[in-house]
Design a protein around this motif. Structure first.
Motif, PDB file in Angstrom:
ATOM      1  N   GLY A   1       0.826  -1.203   0.000  1.00 26.45           N
ATOM      2  CA  GLY A   1       0.000   0.000   0.000  1.00 26.45           C
ATOM      3  C   GLY A   1       0.852   1.241   0.000  1.00 26.45           C
ATOM      4  N   PRO A   2       0.197   2.404   0.099  1.00 28.38           N
ATOM      5  CA  PRO A   2       0.912   3.675  -0.065  1.00 28.38           C
ATOM      6  C   PRO A   2       2.033   3.891   0.951  1.00 28.38           C
ATOM      7  N   LEU A   3       1.909   3.299   2.162  1.00 28.06           N
ATOM      8  CA  LEU A   3       2.940   3.538   3.168  1.00 28.06           C
ATOM      9  C   LEU A   3       3.932   2.381   3.244  1.00 28.06           C
ATOM     10  N   ALA A   4       3.989   1.588   2.172  1.00 30.23           N
ATOM     11  CA  ALA A   4       4.858   0.412   2.164  1.00 30.23           C
ATOM     12  C   ALA A   4       6.323   0.761   2.409  1.00 30.23           C
ATOM     13  N   SER A   5       6.730   1.957   1.981  1.00 36.09           N
ATOM     14  CA  SER A   5       8.155   2.271   2.145  1.00 36.09           C
ATOM     15  C   SER A   5       8.505   2.511   3.609  1.00 36.09           C
ATOM     16  N   PHE A   6       7.535   2.976   4.410  1.00 36.74           N
ATOM     17  CA  PHE A   6       7.773   3.055   5.860  1.00 36.74           C
ATOM     18  C   PHE A   6       7.936   1.637   6.415  1.00 36.74           C
ATOM     19  N   GLY A   7       7.031   0.755   5.966  1.00 40.11           N
ATOM     20  CA  GLY A   7       7.050  -0.630   6.431  1.00 40.11           C
ATOM     21  C   GLY A   7       8.337  -1.349   6.057  1.00 40.11           C
ATOM     22  N   GLU A   8       8.891  -0.952   4.926  1.00 39.86           N
ATOM     23  CA  GLU A   8      10.163  -1.513   4.474  1.00 39.86           C
ATOM     24  C   GLU A   8      11.235  -1.327   5.555  1.00 39.86           C
ATOM     25  N   GLY A   9      11.296  -0.121   6.108  1.00 40.62           N
ATOM     26  CA  GLY A   9      12.252   0.153   7.177  1.00 40.62           C
ATOM     27  C   GLY A   9      11.971  -0.698   8.401  1.00 40.62           C
ATOM     28  N   VAL A  10      10.681  -0.810   8.736  1.00 40.30           N
ATOM     29  CA  VAL A  10      10.276  -1.614   9.895  1.00 40.30           C
ATOM     30  C   VAL A  10      10.741  -3.055   9.711  1.00 40.30           C
ATOM     31  N   LYS A  11      10.468  -3.580   8.522  1.00 42.25           N
ATOM     32  CA  LYS A  11      10.817  -4.974   8.222  1.00 42.25           C
ATOM     33  C   LYS A  11      12.329  -5.174   8.305  1.00 42.25           C
TER      34      LYS A  11
ATOM     35  N   TYR B   1      23.527  -2.394   8.314  1.00 38.03           N
ATOM     36  CA  TYR B   1      22.269  -2.220   7.593  1.00 38.03           C
ATOM     37  C   TYR B   1      22.542  -2.020   6.104  1.00 38.03           C
ATOM     38  N   ARG B   2      23.503  -1.165   5.811  1.00 42.02           N
ATOM     39  CA  ARG B   2      23.868  -0.899   4.423  1.00 42.02           C
ATOM     40  C   ARG B   2      24.336  -2.178   3.742  1.00 42.02           C
ATOM     41  N   GLN B   3      25.126  -2.954   4.466  1.00 39.42           N
ATOM     42  CA  GLN B   3      25.645  -4.191   3.907  1.00 39.42           C
ATOM     43  C   GLN B   3      24.518  -5.147   3.539  1.00 39.42           C
ATOM     44  N   LYS B   4      23.549  -5.257   4.453  1.00 38.04           N
ATOM     45  CA  LYS B   4      22.492  -6.256   4.264  1.00 38.04           C
ATOM     46  C   LYS B   4      21.450  -5.797   3.246  1.00 38.04           C
ATOM     47  N   PHE B   5      21.104  -4.511   3.273  1.00 36.45           N
ATOM     48  CA  PHE B   5      19.981  -4.065   2.430  1.00 36.45           C
ATOM     49  C   PHE B   5      20.392  -3.087   1.333  1.00 36.45           C
ATOM     50  N   THR B   6      21.646  -2.725   1.287  1.00 36.62           N
ATOM     51  CA  THR B   6      22.195  -1.768   0.314  1.00 36.62           C
ATOM     52  C   THR B   6      21.442  -0.436   0.245  1.00 36.62           C
ATOM     53  N   ILE B   7      20.778  -0.061   1.331  1.00 37.91           N
ATOM     54  CA  ILE B   7      20.208   1.288   1.420  1.00 37.91           C
ATOM     55  C   ILE B   7      20.535   1.866   2.795  1.00 37.91           C
ATOM     56  N   GLU B   8      20.262   3.161   2.928  1.00 41.47           N
ATOM     57  CA  GLU B   8      20.468   3.817   4.222  1.00 41.47           C
ATOM     58  C   GLU B   8      19.318   3.462   5.155  1.00 41.47           C
ATOM     59  N   PRO B   9      19.580   3.234   6.432  1.00 39.81           N
ATOM     60  CA  PRO B   9      18.459   3.020   7.356  1.00 39.81           C
ATOM     61  C   PRO B   9      17.710   4.326   7.591  1.00 39.81           C
ATOM     62  N   ASN B  10      16.378   4.269   7.637  1.00 36.14           N
ATOM     63  CA  ASN B  10      15.623   5.446   8.064  1.00 36.14           C
ATOM     64  C   ASN B  10      15.241   5.262   9.535  1.00 36.14           C
ATOM     65  N   TRP B  11      14.481   6.207  10.076  1.00 38.72           N
ATOM     66  CA  TRP B  11      14.220   6.117  11.515  1.00 38.72           C
ATOM     67  C   TRP B  11      13.295   4.966  11.866  1.00 38.72           C
ATOM     68  N   PHE B  12      12.454   4.549  10.916  1.00 35.55           N
ATOM     69  CA  PHE B  12      11.583   3.407  11.184  1.00 35.55           C
ATOM     70  C   PHE B  12      12.426   2.156  11.425  1.00 35.55           C
ATOM     71  N   ALA B  13      13.487   2.022  10.612  1.00 35.61           N
ATOM     72  CA  ALA B  13      14.377   0.874  10.750  1.00 35.61           C
ATOM     73  C   ALA B  13      15.072   0.910  12.112  1.00 35.61           C
ATOM     74  N   ALA B  14      15.602   2.090  12.466  1.00 33.33           N
ATOM     75  CA  ALA B  14      16.338   2.204  13.719  1.00 33.33           C
ATOM     76  C   ALA B  14      15.429   1.937  14.915  1.00 33.33           C
ATOM     77  N   ASN B  15      14.229   2.539  14.907  1.00 30.57           N
ATOM     78  CA  ASN B  15      13.329   2.367  16.040  1.00 30.57           C
ATOM     79  C   ASN B  15      12.830   0.930  16.157  1.00 30.57           C
ATOM     80  N   THR B  16      12.572   0.285  15.018  1.00 25.75           N
ATOM     81  CA  THR B  16      12.113  -1.099  15.066  1.00 25.75           C
ATOM     82  C   THR B  16      13.239  -2.015  15.528  1.00 25.75           C
TER      83      THR B  16
END
Lengths: 308, 376
Positions: free
Chosen positions: B38-48, B289-304
C-alpha cells in the motif's frame, strides 16, 4: 480597498482555472462512461481502471521499464492505443458473453473487473505512489504559460484544457458525421432494429469501447502528469467522480458528460477553496444530487422508454 | 501398488509435518505489524529491515537461551480494520508473548484494546499519538509523542527559522491531528500566526484550491502534519502555483519519495534518529544495515531495530509469560535501567511512553542532511 478587491478577484480567477482544468479531466473520463452506457446500457465500472492503466503504461514507457525510455509523444500515443485495446479486450472477455444476461450480471462483472485490474496493477507496479521523473517530461509543461499578478496558469493546464476541447470536438465529429458514429447512435436508439438493418453490433460496441477507453487513457496520463502521482487506486475515486459527472449531465449524452464534468470540477474547487477542503467532495456530490432531484434524467438526459 | 504408494506418501507427509512443527516449536515468535504494502509500504520496508537485522544478530549470537527467534511479519496496510484483525490473531496465539507494532497511530489505537483485553504487551516503534500510552498498561513505545513533536516543531519554526505566518494542511487521522493540535497550542504561546488549517483525506490528490487560498495570504511556511505520499503532491502543486514559501512536517514526511521530487528541496522534518548523530553503536548499525539491504536506514528501521531488541531483552529476562514480560518492560523506568540502543537510551514513564530527543533534517541537493541548527 482596491488591492483587496484585486486580490479577491485574482483568487477567484485562479480557482476558476483550477476548476476548469479539473473539470475537463472529469469530462474526458465521463464521456467514456456515457458512450458505453449509450450503446449497451452498461455502467462500466472498470472504466476508472483503464484511466489508471493509461497513467501507469505511459509511466513505464517513459521511465524505460521495458529497456529504454521512449520519447514523450511516442510513449503517450502507445499508452493511449494500449488503453483503447484494453477497453476492447475488457468488453470481449467480460461483457460480451453477458450481452443477453440480466443487466445486473454485467454490472457486477464490471465491478469485478475493476477490482481485478486494480490488483493487477498492484501486482505489476506495487502500491507505492510513482512520480514521473522531471527529465522524461518536456520541461515547459511546468513553466507558467501566463503569469498575471498572483494568477499562474501552467502550460500543463493549458495543454489539458486544449487536449480536452480538441478531443471532445473530434468525438462529436466522429459520432455525428461518420458511418461508425451513425451506427453507434442507431444502436443506442434500438439495438435489435439496428442489427436487423445490418449493423454489426459487436463491432460497433468494440469501437465504442476503444474510443471511450482511449479518452480515459488520455485523461489518466494528463492527471498523472498534473498531480505527478500514479498509483493503483487512482482510478477508483476518479471513476466515481466521472460517473457522477455523467449522471449529472444525463447518462448516455456526450455533451451532458462534458458539461457534467465541468460543473463537478468547478463545484469541487470552489467548494474546497471558499468553504472548506473537508467538504469539497461533499459539495461536488451535493450539486449532483440537487440537479438529479430537479431533473431526474440529468441535464441533457432523455427519458428512457422501456424497451421490451 | 496404488495403496502402497499412497501410504508411503502419507508417511512422508506425516514425517515432514512432524519435522516442520518440531522446528517451529523451537523458534520464539516475535510478530511485527506494520503496513508492508500500500501507499505507506516504504515506511514498512524500514520496519521490516530493522526487525530482520536485529533478529539475524540475535540468532547469530545463539538466540534467546539457545532458541532462535522468528520475526512474523503482519501486513495491516495502516488500516485500523486490518490492524484489529491482525491484533486478534496475535492475541489468540498463546506462543506470542510480545508484539512489535503498529506503525500508524490509527492502526495502533485500533489494536490497543485487543491487546489490553488479552493482556498482551506491545511495543510500537513509530506511533506518536499521545493517547496510546495512557489508554493501556500493556502498550509501550520507544518513540516520542506528538505533543512533544508538535511543541518542538513550533519552537523550532519560531526560534531557528523565525517564521511569522504559517498555514497548515493536516490529514484526517489520529497521528496528524494530534501533531497539529500540539503545534498550534505551542505556536499560539510563541506568537506564531496560524493563518489557516485545512484538512484533507488520505485519498486526496488535488490541493490546488486550498493552496490558492493560502497563496493570497502569503505564509512564510506551510506545515504538513501527515504522510509523505500526499505531502509530496501538495508541495509540487504549491510550487506550480508559484508559491515560494518553506515547507516542514513531522516524522511522517520522512520518506525517500521526497528526495525524488526537486520541488521538495529545503523541506525540513523532525526525526527521532539521525545517521550522523550518535556514537560507535550507531555507526556499526548503519554499516551492517547498508551491507544487508544496500540502502540507508531510516528512523523506522532504527526504532524497530531497538523495539525488537527490547522485546528480546524482555523475553530473555521474563520468558514467554505475557504478564512477566509486561512487568519487565514496566520496570525499565529510569535512565539507569534504560535499554541502550541505536536510538539512544529508552526507558518508560508510568504510561509506557518514553522521552526521546527529536532532531531536524532537511533536504539539500536531493539528500536528507542534518539541519545545521538543531534545537537543544
Amino acid at each position: 480597498m482596491l488591492t483587496a478587491i484585486l486580490e479577491q478577484s485574482s483568487l477567484f480567477l485562479q480557482q476558476l482555472v483550477n476548476g476548469v482544468t479539473l473539470g475537463s479531466i472529469y469530462a474526458l473520463v465521463a464521456v467514456g462512461y456515457t458512450m458505453v452506457y449509450g450503446v449497451i446500457q452498461l455502467i462500466n465500472f472498470a472504466h476508472g481502471e483503464i484511466y489508471m492503466l493509461g497513467a501507469f503504461i505511459s509511466f513505464s514507457l517513459l521511465t524505460g521499464l521495458f529497456g529504454v525510455g521512449l520519447p514523450f509523444g511516442l510513449a503517450v500515443v502507445i499508452a493511449v492505443l494500449v488503453c483503447a485495446l484494453s477497453g476492447v479486450l475488457l468488453d470481449i472477455v467480460a461483457y460480451r458473453p453477458l450481452r443477453r444476461a440480466p443487466r445486473l450480471a454485467a454490472l457486477i462483472t464490471a465491478i469485478g473487473m475493476s477490482i481485478f485490474l486494480q490488483n493487477l496493477a498492484l501486482l505489476i507496479w506495487g502500491g507505492q505512489i510513482k512520480s514521473f521523473p522531471r527529465s522524461v517530461i518536456p520541461t515547459f509543461f511546468f513553466e507558467p504559460a501566463l503569469e498575471f499578478g498572483e494568477i499562474v496558469i501552467s502550460w500543463l493546464q493549458v495543454i489539458i484544457l486544449l487536449t480536452a476541447i480538441f478531443l471532445m470536438l473530434a468525438l462529436q465529429l466522429v459520432v455525428h458525421y461518420t458511418k461508425i458514429g451513425r451506427a453507434m447512435r442507431a444502436i443506442a436508439q434500438d439495438r435489435t432494429a439496428a442489427s436487423l438493418m445490418g449493423v454489426n453490433v459487436d463491432r460497433v460496441v468494440s469501437y465504442t469501447f476503444a474510443l471511450g477507453s482511449g479518452l480515459g487513457g488520455v485523461a489518466g496520463i494528463l492527471v498523472g502528469l498534473y498531480y505527478n502521482a500514479v498509483y493503483p487506486t487512482m482510478g477508483y475515486t476518479a471513476g466515481i467522480k466521472a460517473f457522477a459527472a455523467a449522471v449529472l449531465g444525463g447518462i448516455g449524452s456526450i455533451p451532458g458528460a462534458i458539461l457534467g464534468g465541468g460543473i463537478l470540477g468547478l463545484a469541487e474547487v470552489f467548494g474546497g477553496g471558499y468553504i472548506s477542503s473537508s467538504y469539497s467532495n461533499g459539495i461536488a456530490y451535493a450539486v449532483m444530487i440537487l440537479v438529479i432531484l430537479v431533473k431526474p434524467t440529468g441535464l441533457f438526459g432523455r427519458r428512457l422508454h422501456d424497451k421490451a | 501398488m496404488m495403496r502402497l504408494l499412497l501410504s508411503i506418501l502419507a508417511g512422508f507427509f506425516m514425517i515432514s509435518f512432524v519435522l516442520v512443527s518440531a522446528i517451529q516449536a523451537e523458534t520464539i515468535k516475535i510478530p511485527v505489524a506494520s503496513p508492508f504494502t500500500g501507499p505507506l509500504a516504504s515506511f514498512g520496508e524500514g520496519v521490516k529491515n530493522g526487525a530482520l537485522l536485529k533478529a539475524d544478530e540475535v540468532n547469530a549470537g545463539g538466540g534467546i537461551n539457545g532458541q532462535p527467534i522468528e520475526i512474523v511479519l503482519a501486513d495491516e496496510l495502516c488500516d485500523p480494520k486490518e490492524a484489529a484483525a491482525v491484533a486478534t490473531r496475535f492475541a489468540s496465539d498463546p506462543k506470542v508473548a510480545v508484539v512489535v507494532g503498529h506503525l500508524c497511530s490509527s492502526a495502533t489505537l485500533a489494536a490497543l484494546p485487543i491487546y489490553r483485553e488479552a493482556g498482551l504487551p506491545a511495543i510500537t516503534p513509530a506511533s506518536t499519538n499521545p493517547e496510546i500510552g495512557k489508554s493501556s498498561p500493556y502498550y509501550f513505545r520507544n518513540v516520542y509523542k506528538d505533543d512533544f513533536q508538535g511543541d518542538f516543531l513550533a519552537r523550532y519554526a519560531k526560534k531557528k527559522r523565525n517564521f511569522k505566518k504559517i498555514a497548515i494542511f493536516y490529514e484526517v487521522n489520529d497521528y496528524a491531528m494530534g501533531l497539529k493540535d500540539a503545534f498550534v497550542k505551542q505556536a499560539e504561546k510563541l506568537g506564531l500566526r496560524i493563518i489557516g488549517a485545512e484538512a484533507y483525506m488520505a485519498e486526496t490528490t488535488d490541493f490546488k484550491a486550498q493552496l490558492t487560498k493560502f497563496k493570497m495570504m502569503r505564509p512564510d511556511a506551510i506545515f504538513i502534519p501527515g504522510y509523505a505520499p500526499q505531502a509530496v503532491l501538495l508541495i509540487s502543486q504549491a510550487r506550480s502555483l508559484g508559491m515560494k514559501c518553506a515547507f516542514f512536517g513531522g516524522d511522517g514526511l520522512d520518506d525517500a519519495i521526497m528526495l525524488k521530487n526537486p520541488d521538495a528541496e529545503g523541506l525540513f522534518v523532525t526525526t527521532p534518529f539521525l545517521v550522523d548523530r550518535g556514537g560507535a553503536i550507531v555507526k556499526e548499525f548503519v554499516e551492517r544495515y547498508r551491507q544487508k539491504f544496500t540502502i540507508e536506514p531510516n528512523w523506522f528501521a532504527a526504532n524497530t531495530y531497538d523495539a525488537v531488541g527490547l522485546a528480546v531483552a524482555a523475553i530473555t529476562a521474563a520468558g514467554l509469560d505475557r504478564e512477566k514480560v509486561r512487568a519487565y518492560l514496566a520496570s525499565i523506568s529510569s535512565i539507569e535501567k534504560a535499554y541502550q540502543g541505536v536510538t539512544g537510551a529508552t526507558y518508560f514513564d508510568e504510561n509506557g511512553d518514553c522521552l526521546k530527543a527529536a532532531f531536524v533534517k532537511v533536504i539539500k541537493n536531493g539528500q536528507w542532511v542534518s539541519a545545521e541548527e538543531q534545537l537543544k
